[in-house]
Each structure stands twice: as structure tokens, then as C-alpha cells.
Design a protein around this motif. Structure first.
Motif, short mmCIF file in Angstrom:
data_model
loop_
_atom_site.label_atom_id
_atom_site.label_comp_id
_atom_site.label_asym_id
_atom_site.label_seq_id
_atom_site.Cartn_x
_atom_site.Cartn_y
_atom_site.Cartn_z
N PHE A 126 14.46 -42.10 32.80
CA PHE A 126 14.28 -43.36 32.07
C PHE A 126 14.34 -43.12 30.57
N TRP A 127 13.54 -42.16 30.08
CA TRP A 127 13.43 -41.92 28.65
C TRP A 127 14.68 -41.27 28.09
N LEU A 128 15.29 -40.36 28.84
CA LEU A 128 16.51 -39.71 28.38
C LEU A 128 17.67 -40.71 28.31
N SER A 129 17.78 -41.56 29.35
CA SER A 129 18.86 -42.55 29.34
C SER A 129 18.64 -43.58 28.23
N LEU A 187 8.80 -45.43 16.78
CA LEU A 187 9.59 -45.56 18.01
C LEU A 187 9.94 -44.21 18.60
N VAL A 188 10.39 -43.29 17.74
CA VAL A 188 10.74 -41.94 18.20
C VAL A 188 9.52 -41.24 18.79
N ALA A 189 8.37 -41.38 18.11
CA ALA A 189 7.14 -40.76 18.60
C ALA A 189 6.73 -41.33 19.95
N PHE A 190 6.86 -42.66 20.10
CA PHE A 190 6.52 -43.31 21.36
C PHE A 190 7.41 -42.82 22.49
N MET A 191 8.72 -42.74 22.22
CA MET A 191 9.65 -42.31 23.26
C MET A 191 9.46 -40.84 23.60
N ALA A 192 9.17 -40.04 22.59
CA ALA A 192 8.91 -38.62 22.85
C ALA A 192 7.65 -38.46 23.69
N GLY A 193 6.63 -39.26 23.39
CA GLY A 193 5.41 -39.23 24.18
C GLY A 193 5.66 -39.65 25.62
N GLY A 194 6.47 -40.69 25.79
CA GLY A 194 6.80 -41.13 27.13
C GLY A 194 7.54 -40.06 27.92
N LEU A 195 8.45 -39.36 27.26
CA LEU A 195 9.21 -38.29 27.91
C LEU A 195 8.28 -37.14 28.30
N LEU A 196 7.36 -36.78 27.42
CA LEU A 196 6.42 -35.69 27.73
C LEU A 196 5.53 -36.05 28.90
#
Length: 201
Positions: A126-129, A187-196
């Protein structure tokens, strides 16, 4: 409003060339992208929580992308003293084509990535796509915004409200002035957190 468009056309059409125009187009594109991304992620969360099918989830996500995109662009106009109706009319004229271009590119990429449409929030796919889709959306909308700015249209219509002018007074002081770089970083921090979180799940 006609005089504003004329002034913007002169400013961008005559002087907005080279790196300056590219920098303004990048900033305008990034600003739209953050609103779109917030709306899309919110739509996907709502779709997953409500058990909606892929089609309805996409519809909700696109609708919220426009809502958040227009809302973020309206804040500096409201802070500058425009009424809500006037601010929305300027923002709709300025950002609709940019947001629409992003949504087309974004959803095409998500549809093409295997498993992306069915990936949940705790799935790394999800996060990568989403990251790939947002990158594609930026790449697609950047030349659109650059062309609009060169003609004094698009984000040029809102530029004067982002810079200079009198300091806000009264209730306008409480309207947040959020820099595009701050939104993008969050936004980048949120998405990176979601990926982690997804990778750890």
C-alpha cells in the motif's frame, strides 16, 4: 478578479522564465500534491473501515483529494482577506486542472501495481505503491503547472495572496499559514511511518 489575472499574466508570462518558472511550478505542484495525498489516504482509510469496494473507495478518495487540495489552497486567500466564496472561485480556477491531472496519473499507477488495489494499511505494498503513484502524479502535473504559470493561469492566480500584503487582523490571524515544505515534510514522515508499521506487522 480580471485585473489580478492580468497582473499575474504579466508577471509570469514576461518574467517567469528559466529556473524561476520551474521553481514556482515545482512549488505549486508540491502544494497541490500534499492536499491530494491527504485526501487520497483519508479516502482509502474510510473505504477500508466502511468495507467499500475498490470502485467506491476510489470515488471517495478522488473526491477527498479535491476537497483537501482546494481547502489547503484556500487558506492563504482567506488569511489575506478574501471571503469564502471568492477564495473558492479563485482556487477552483487555479488548481482544478492540476489536481485532475494528478488523480489520473495516481490512479493509473495504483491500478497497474499488482496487489495495490487490495492492499490494506498494514501492507507495505500500500505505502510503496502510494509513493510511486504520488511521484508519478508530481511528474505528470509539473509540466501542466509550468505551462499554466507561463500563461498567467493556474497557481499564478493565487500567487499574490501568498506573498506580501497587510498582516492579517481579527479572526484571520487564526487561519494557519502552513508552508508547502512543512506540509510535504509531514506527509513524507507520515508515509514513512506507515511503511515502517507495515513492515513490522
Amino acid at each position: 478578479m480580471t485585473s489580478h489575472a492580468h497582473d499575474a499574466s504579466g508577471m509570469y508570462g514576461m518574467h517567469g522564465t528559466g529556473d524561476g518558472l520551474g521553481s514556482m511550478a515545482a512549488s505549486a505542484t508540491l502544494h497541490c500534491l500534499t492536499g491530494c495525498a491527504i485526501g487520497e489516504i483519508a479516502g482509502l482509510v474510510i473505504g477500508a473501515a466502511a468495507g467499500l469496494g475498490n470502485g467506491w473507495t476510489i470515488v471517495v478518495s478522488i473526491a477527498l483529494a479535491f476537497v483537501f487540495g482546494f481547502s489547503l489552497s484556500s487558506l492563504p486567500l482567506l488569511r489575506a482577506g478574501l471571503g469564502l466564496g471568492a477564495a473558492l472561485s479563485v482556487v477552483v480556477a487555479a488548481d482544478t486542472l492540476s489536481i485532475a491531472t494528478m488523480e489520473v496519473a495516481d490512479n493509473v499507477v495504483v491500478a497497474l501495481v499488482p496487489g495495490a488495489m487490495d492492499a490494506g494499511l498494514v501492507d507495505a505494498v500500500f505505502w510503496l505503491s502510494m509513493a510511486v503513484a504520488l511521484t508519478a502524479a508530481f511528474a505528470a502535473a509539473f509540466p501542466v503547472n509550468r505551462a499554466l504559470l507561463r500563461r498567467g493561469k493556474g497557481h499564478a492566480l493565487t500567487h499574490e495572496y501568498h506573498h506580501g500584503g497587510d498582516a492579517p487582523t481579527g479572526a484571520r490571524r487564526f487561519i494557519p499559514a502552513i508552508a508547502t515544505s512543512t506540509l510535504a515534510t509531514a506527509l513524507v514522515a507520515f508515509m514513512a511511518g506507515g511503511l515502517l508499521v507495515a513492515l513490522a506487522a
